[in-house]
Design a protein around this motif. Sequence first.
Motif, mmCIF file in Angstrom:
data_model
loop_
_atom_site.group_PDB
_atom_site.id
_atom_site.type_symbol
_atom_site.label_atom_id
_atom_site.label_comp_id
_atom_site.label_asym_id
_atom_site.label_seq_id
_atom_site.Cartn_x
_atom_site.Cartn_y
_atom_site.Cartn_z
ATOM 1 N N PHE A 1 0.833 -1.204 0.000
ATOM 2 C CA PHE A 1 0.000 0.000 0.000
ATOM 3 C C PHE A 1 0.871 1.258 0.000
ATOM 4 C CE2 PHE A 1 -1.404 3.313 2.951
ATOM 5 C CZ PHE A 1 -2.405 3.898 2.193
ATOM 6 N N GLN A 2 1.873 1.286 0.861
ATOM 7 C CA GLN A 2 2.717 2.474 0.961
ATOM 8 C C GLN A 2 3.494 2.732 -0.329
ATOM 9 O OE1 GLN A 2 5.005 2.602 4.603
ATOM 10 N NE2 GLN A 2 3.259 1.849 5.786
ATOM 11 N N ILE B 1 -6.025 2.132 -1.404
ATOM 12 C CA ILE B 1 -6.508 0.953 -0.684
ATOM 13 C C ILE B 1 -7.468 0.159 -1.560
ATOM 14 C CG2 ILE B 1 -7.912 0.181 1.271
ATOM 15 C CD1 ILE B 1 -6.729 2.655 2.808
ATOM 16 N N ILE B 2 -8.379 0.850 -2.208
ATOM 17 C CA ILE B 2 -9.351 0.175 -3.071
ATOM 18 C C ILE B 2 -8.655 -0.488 -4.257
ATOM 19 C CG2 ILE B 2 -11.328 0.563 -4.608
ATOM 20 C CD1 ILE B 2 -12.217 2.770 -2.582
ATOM 21 N N LYS C 1 -8.809 2.050 8.214
ATOM 22 C CA LYS C 1 -8.865 2.493 9.610
ATOM 23 C C LYS C 1 -7.523 3.069 10.052
ATOM 24 C CE LYS C 1 -12.366 -0.806 11.185
ATOM 25 N NZ LYS C 1 -12.589 -2.036 11.987
ATOM 26 N N LYS C 2 -6.458 2.473 9.579
ATOM 27 C CA LYS C 2 -5.119 2.886 10.002
ATOM 28 C C LYS C 2 -4.643 4.147 9.276
ATOM 29 C CE LYS C 2 -0.475 1.143 10.827
ATOM 30 N NZ LYS C 2 0.369 -0.033 10.915
ATOM 31 N N PHE C 3 -4.887 4.226 7.978
ATOM 32 C CA PHE C 3 -4.306 5.302 7.175
ATOM 33 C C PHE C 3 -5.321 6.342 6.679
ATOM 34 C CE2 PHE C 3 -1.288 1.782 6.636
ATOM 35 C CZ PHE C 3 -0.112 2.416 6.997
ATOM 36 N N GLY C 4 -6.587 5.995 6.663
ATOM 37 C CA GLY C 4 -7.593 6.872 6.088
ATOM 38 C C GLY C 4 -8.213 7.830 7.084
ATOM 39 N N SER D 1 -13.306 6.660 6.038
ATOM 40 C CA SER D 1 -12.639 5.838 5.020
ATOM 41 C C SER D 1 -13.019 4.369 5.088
ATOM 42 C CB SER D 1 -11.120 5.975 5.127
ATOM 43 O OG SER D 1 -10.719 7.252 4.726
ATOM 44 N N SER D 2 -13.052 3.806 6.276
ATOM 45 C CA SER D 2 -13.326 2.369 6.373
ATOM 46 C C SER D 2 -14.721 2.042 5.841
ATOM 47 C CB SER D 2 -13.137 1.862 7.797
ATOM 48 O OG SER D 2 -14.000 2.517 8.697
ATOM 49 N N ALA D 3 -15.710 2.871 6.152
ATOM 50 C CA ALA D 3 -17.069 2.644 5.645
ATOM 51 C C ALA D 3 -17.123 2.828 4.132
ATOM 52 C CB ALA D 3 -18.052 3.592 6.337
ATOM 53 N N PHE D 4 -16.431 3.849 3.622
ATOM 54 C CA PHE D 4 -16.402 4.103 2.189
ATOM 55 C C PHE D 4 -15.760 2.938 1.439
ATOM 56 C CE2 PHE D 4 -14.179 5.937 -1.544
ATOM 57 C CZ PHE D 4 -15.286 6.363 -2.257
#
Length: 133
Positions: free
Chosen positions: A11-12, A86-87, A114-117, A121-124
């Motif tokens: 991801f990074q 992420i997506i 959850k960690k980066f957004g 973000s997590s719900a999206f």
Amino acid sequence: MKRRELREQIFQLLFRIEFHEEAEMSNQMKLFFEDIEKVVIGETDKAYIGDKFLNICTKLPEIDSIINQIAEGWKTNRMSKVDLTIIRLAVYEMKFDDEVPVNVAINEAVELAKKFGGDDSSAFVNGILAKLA
């Protein structure tokens, strides 16, 4: 490294695409691996990260097309760069990586969000990926 840690590193690295031209990405990979070597990382993990990153890059136009088809009212150019990255990673795992079950790809994407957004973000991310699943 555990799969979750490897995914976080991918991801990074993938996030850098949003800020650099395609021609710069080989240099960005080099810089990324120089930074990550400060943490103990084996050659197998390094190869896994690099290979998966390059595989995602080759599929990026197709991945973005999939995202644009399922994200009602949200095109990739309007999404936050973190959420989009992420997506993209999750869509790659869901559609092109036979080693990752769909539910694992979604769960891991939500954890990254959850960690980066941001707060939503997590719900999206979960909503977009649930449509794909």
